[in-house]
Enzyme design. Structure first.
Site, mmCIF file in Angstrom:
data_model
loop_
_atom_site.group_PDB
_atom_site.id
_atom_site.type_symbol
_atom_site.label_atom_id
_atom_site.label_comp_id
_atom_site.label_asym_id
_atom_site.label_seq_id
_atom_site.Cartn_x
_atom_site.Cartn_y
_atom_site.Cartn_z
ATOM 1 N N LYS A 1 0.834 -1.214 0.000
ATOM 2 C CA LYS A 1 0.000 0.000 0.000
ATOM 3 C C LYS A 1 0.861 1.253 0.000
ATOM 4 O O LYS A 1 0.607 2.193 -0.755
ATOM 5 C CB LYS A 1 -0.908 0.000 1.241
ATOM 6 C CG LYS A 1 -1.548 1.349 1.529
ATOM 7 C CD LYS A 1 -2.304 1.357 2.838
ATOM 8 C CE LYS A 1 -1.477 1.574 4.068
ATOM 9 N NZ LYS A 1 -1.259 2.972 4.491
ATOM 10 N N ASN A 2 1.892 1.281 0.856
ATOM 11 C CA ASN A 2 2.656 2.521 1.005
ATOM 12 C C ASN A 2 3.622 2.786 -0.151
ATOM 13 O O ASN A 2 4.244 3.844 -0.218
ATOM 14 C CB ASN A 2 3.378 2.543 2.354
ATOM 15 C CG ASN A 2 2.381 2.725 3.490
ATOM 16 O OD1 ASN A 2 1.223 3.102 3.259
ATOM 17 N ND2 ASN A 2 2.799 2.438 4.709
ATOM 18 N N CYS B 1 -4.383 13.031 13.082
ATOM 19 C CA CYS B 1 -5.145 11.821 12.807
ATOM 20 C C CYS B 1 -5.066 10.942 14.049
ATOM 21 O O CYS B 1 -4.576 11.382 15.087
ATOM 22 C CB CYS B 1 -4.613 11.100 11.572
ATOM 23 S SG CYS B 1 -3.008 10.360 11.826
ATOM 24 N N ARG C 1 0.456 14.986 12.916
ATOM 25 C CA ARG C 1 1.372 14.537 11.861
ATOM 26 C C ARG C 1 1.602 15.691 10.892
ATOM 27 O O ARG C 1 0.949 15.797 9.860
ATOM 28 C CB ARG C 1 0.803 13.315 11.141
ATOM 29 C CG ARG C 1 0.722 12.103 12.049
ATOM 30 C CD ARG C 1 0.119 10.912 11.340
ATOM 31 N NE ARG C 1 0.970 10.381 10.295
ATOM 32 C CZ ARG C 1 0.596 9.403 9.466
ATOM 33 N NH1 ARG C 1 -0.605 8.889 9.563
ATOM 34 N NH2 ARG C 1 1.425 8.958 8.548
ATOM 35 N N ASP D 1 4.602 0.454 11.837
ATOM 36 C CA ASP D 1 3.339 -0.133 11.362
ATOM 37 C C ASP D 1 3.111 -1.543 11.903
ATOM 38 O O ASP D 1 2.020 -2.092 11.760
ATOM 39 C CB ASP D 1 3.312 -0.175 9.826
ATOM 40 C CG ASP D 1 3.288 1.217 9.231
ATOM 41 O OD1 ASP D 1 3.008 2.176 9.972
ATOM 42 O OD2 ASP D 1 3.558 1.350 8.024
ATOM 43 N N ARG E 1 -8.484 -0.187 5.007
ATOM 44 C CA ARG E 1 -7.611 0.831 4.423
ATOM 45 C C ARG E 1 -6.307 0.227 3.927
ATOM 46 O O ARG E 1 -5.721 0.713 2.966
ATOM 47 C CB ARG E 1 -7.292 1.918 5.465
ATOM 48 C CG ARG E 1 -8.485 2.764 5.827
ATOM 49 C CD ARG E 1 -8.078 3.904 6.714
ATOM 50 N NE ARG E 1 -7.081 4.722 6.040
ATOM 51 C CZ ARG E 1 -6.543 5.822 6.545
ATOM 52 N NH1 ARG E 1 -6.918 6.237 7.728
ATOM 53 N NH2 ARG E 1 -5.653 6.507 5.879
HETATM 54 N N1 EPU Z 1 7.348 14.264 10.273
HETATM 55 C C1 EPU Z 1 7.336 15.609 10.600
HETATM 56 N N2 EPU Z 1 7.109 16.505 9.586
HETATM 57 C C2 EPU Z 1 6.894 16.107 8.307
HETATM 58 C C3 EPU Z 1 6.914 14.738 7.994
HETATM 59 C C4 EPU Z 1 7.148 13.827 9.010
HETATM 60 O O1 EPU Z 1 7.522 15.987 11.751
HETATM 61 O O2 EPU Z 1 6.699 16.978 7.423
HETATM 62 C C5 EPU Z 1 7.586 13.286 11.369
HETATM 63 C C6 EPU Z 1 6.364 12.413 11.634
HETATM 64 O O3 EPU Z 1 5.443 13.029 12.480
HETATM 65 C C7 EPU Z 1 6.992 11.153 12.208
HETATM 66 C C8 EPU Z 1 8.310 11.063 11.445
HETATM 67 O O4 EPU Z 1 8.577 12.375 10.935
HETATM 68 O O5 EPU Z 1 7.249 11.319 13.563
HETATM 69 C C9 EPU Z 1 8.327 10.076 10.303
HETATM 70 O O6 EPU Z 1 7.158 10.248 9.504
HETATM 71 P P1 EPU Z 1 7.132 9.852 7.961
HETATM 72 O O7 EPU Z 1 7.115 11.100 7.163
HETATM 73 O O8 EPU Z 1 8.218 8.860 7.703
HETATM 74 O O9 EPU Z 1 5.726 9.121 7.829
HETATM 75 P P2 EPU Z 1 4.702 9.233 6.646
HETATM 76 O O10 EPU Z 1 5.421 9.351 5.357
HETATM 77 O O11 EPU Z 1 3.665 10.222 6.972
HETATM 78 C C10 EPU Z 1 4.647 6.684 6.137
HETATM 79 C C11 EPU Z 1 3.602 5.619 6.050
HETATM 80 C C12 EPU Z 1 3.104 5.279 7.449
HETATM 81 C C13 EPU Z 1 4.300 4.798 8.258
HETATM 82 C C14 EPU Z 1 5.385 5.887 8.276
HETATM 83 C C15 EPU Z 1 6.652 5.467 8.992
HETATM 84 C C16 EPU Z 1 2.568 6.039 3.923
HETATM 85 C C17 EPU Z 1 1.386 6.448 3.149
HETATM 86 N N3 EPU Z 1 2.482 6.090 5.241
HETATM 87 O O12 EPU Z 1 4.019 7.813 6.730
HETATM 88 O O13 EPU Z 1 2.196 4.203 7.279
HETATM 89 O O14 EPU Z 1 3.896 4.529 9.576
HETATM 90 O O15 EPU Z 1 5.746 6.223 6.914
HETATM 91 O O16 EPU Z 1 7.170 4.319 8.412
HETATM 92 O O17 EPU Z 1 3.579 5.634 3.358
HETATM 93 C C18 EPU Z 1 0.358 2.833 7.846
HETATM 94 O O18 EPU Z 1 0.509 2.242 6.753
HETATM 95 O O19 EPU Z 1 -0.383 2.391 8.758
HETATM 96 C C19 EPU Z 1 1.080 4.089 8.081
HETATM 97 C C20 EPU Z 1 0.700 4.973 8.994
#
Ligand code: EPU
Length: 448
Positions: free
Chosen positions: A22-23, A119, A124, A311, A402
């Site tokens: 998915k991701n 969320c 986030r 995850d 989801r």
């Molecule tokens: N963060 C910030 N600012 C930003 C972006 C991230 O502070 O602009 C922080 C986040 O709050 C977190 C950390 O950086 O503490 C890492 O977040 P990341 O950006 O890596 O997460 P994401 O890209 O929003 C993806 C997956 C998540 C998964 C995380 C970590 C997708 C669509 N989502 O989220 O998947 O938990 O990486 O591996 O790829 C799930 O599938 O259940 C899910 C939540």
């Protein structure tokens, strides 16, 4: 809303095929829309609810997206974009919607995208994404809850250092930088397999990305991207979830089409808990050794890849609720413990202190009525329900849809007993659709 009803206590045994990640699929669909020179055909796209939302979102921007012809096949025709404004109703459903910001900026030089907001996993922010866009020359304004970004003369390559290795930011900036003038360097980039997958797709579309999967990624901008065929990698989180389903029920599960190399830490933790793991280049299997009545307690801490994935924190915590001993589960990425209260309703002994869940294993869980508060928390409840004595009703089951394709079919393939029924519950904080009826006055009684 729908409910999942699970009859627990059945030892799961059988084989499955992994779904596409998915991701990876979510940003891959957006990356595919960056091409204006021919269609991009993606294979192995999971048919889950988040992917459906992304397809609706792309269509709302004027991107033609066709499903099929084979199962899991999706063709994206970048062509002309009709709108540069992402609709709030779709963006609010899913944080990954924010990926279209980069698509719109790169292709149309402007983007209006509602901020995803908080969320179930806590706050986030998207500040890293915004800083990246600014470094590449976009002017950003936040107005009425939306980001408005403008880059009238196009984006330019930049040197960008991420404060944390963020998956979303790394992928977002690889996409935008691919169509920017000059070279972009991302430092402290995320190393997740999904980052590498999207980079491989973009390179096949004509992008020039080097170093994806290492902390330094270099992207040389190109004039345009073209069509190709690309198969999404298997979903490491889904695969591990089904292995835990085997473990928590004392059974044995083999997942085909799996890449065990993406699952180093989760497999190590399953072995530490006492299970046997067998792997081939495209299969991974778990079995419960005859003498293992309950898993051993295991401590774990989430971390960016190749660390233990956030995850899987919730699914593994479900397994540890029946462990022989006390486990400490530390979450370092998100605020992801809302499901703990629901697990307690099934008899689990879990206490959360700051970022750590202290799980004292109990010999058995019992079926209960519980609510899925988020995707992986919902998966944890499903796993607990499979192990529990009696029936569990998981409300708000769409949360699990989801990220898990063909959920009931996969559980049934392993011999689990599960069915879906229409749900009746109003989510906490939600408002009953018929609330006005409360104020309706009965007609005055007629005097005869
Ligand atoms: N963060 C910030 N600012 C930003 C972006 C991230 O502070 O602009 C922080 C986040 O709050 C977190 C950390 O950086 O503490 C890492 O977040 P990341 O950006 O890596 O997460 P994401 O890209 O929003 C993806 C997956 C998540 C998964 C995380 C970590 C997708 C669509 N989502 O989220 O998947 O938990 O990486 O591996 O790829 C799930 O599938 O259940 C899910 C939540």
């Amino acid at each position: 809303m729908t409910d999942l009803i699970v009859e627990g206590g059945v030892r799961l045994s059988g084989q499955l095929t992994a779904s596409g990640a998915k991701n990876s699929a979510l940003p891959a669909l957006v990356a595919a829309a960056l091409a204006d020179g021919g269609p991009v055909h993606l294979e192995h796209v999971p048919t889950d609810a988040d992917v459906a939302t992304m397809i609706q979102l792309l269509r709302s921007l004027g991107v033609r997206v066709e499903i099929g012809p084979e199962p899991g096949g999706v063709t994206v025709y970048g062509g002309e974009l009709r709108s540069t404004e992402a609709p709030y109703t779709l963006v609010r459903r899913m944080r990954a919607s924010f990926y279209v910001a980069g698509l719109l900026l790169a292709r149309a030089k402007e983007a209006t995208v509602p901020l995803p907001g908080g969320c179930a996993l806590g706050s986030r922010p998207v500040d890293y994404h915004l800083r990246g866009f600014e470094a590449m020359g976009a002017a950003i304004q936040i107005e009425g809850g939306s980001m408005r970004a403008l880059a009238p003369s196009g984006l330019a390559g930049a040197s960008i250092q991420l404060s944390r290795p963020s998956v979303g930011t790394t992928i977002q900036l690889m996409m935008t930088a691919s169509l920017a003038r000059g070279t972009t360097t991302l430092e402290n980039a995320a190393l997740e397999p999904e980052v590498v997958d999207v980079a491989s797709l973009l390179n096949l579309m004509g992008a020039r990305i080097r170093g994806a999967g290492t902390p330094i990624v270099r992207i040389e901008g190109v004039e345009g991207l073209h069509g190709c065929r690309y198969a999404i990698i298997p979903d490491r989180i889904e695969i591990a979830t089904w292995l835990v389903a085997g473990a928590i029920t004392g059974g044995e599960v083999a997942v085909h089409g799996a890449l065990a190399e993406h699952l180093h830490m989760p497999l190590a933790k399953l072995k530490e808990a006492g299970y046997l793991i067998c792997q081939t280049p495209d299969m991974v299997a778990l079995s419960t050794p005859p003498g293992l009545a309950r898993p051993h307690a295991v401590d774990l801490e989430t971390a960016p890849y190749p660390g233990f994935p956030t995850d899987l924190q919730q699914p593994f915590a479900a397994l540890l609720t029946i462990a022989d001993g006390t486990s400490m589960v530390r979450e370092t990425i998100f605020d992801r413990f809302r499901y703990v209260d629901e697990l307690r309703r099934m008899g689990a002994d879990v206490r959360v202190e700051r970022d750590t869940a202290i799980i004292r294993g109990v010999p058995r869980l019992t079926g209960a009525r519980v609510e899925a508060t988020d995707l992986r928390g919902g998966a944890a409840l499903l796993l607990a329900a499979l192990a529990a004595e009696g029936e569990t009703r998981i409300e708000n089951a769409e949360m699990i849809d989801r990220g898990y394709e063909a959920l009931e079919a996969k559980v049934a393939a392993l011999g689990g007993r599960i069915r879906r029924e229409p749900g009746t519950r109003v989510p906490d904080g939600g408002v009953a659709e018929d609330w006005r009826a409360v104020f309706e006055r009965p007609l005055p009684a007629r005097h005869s």
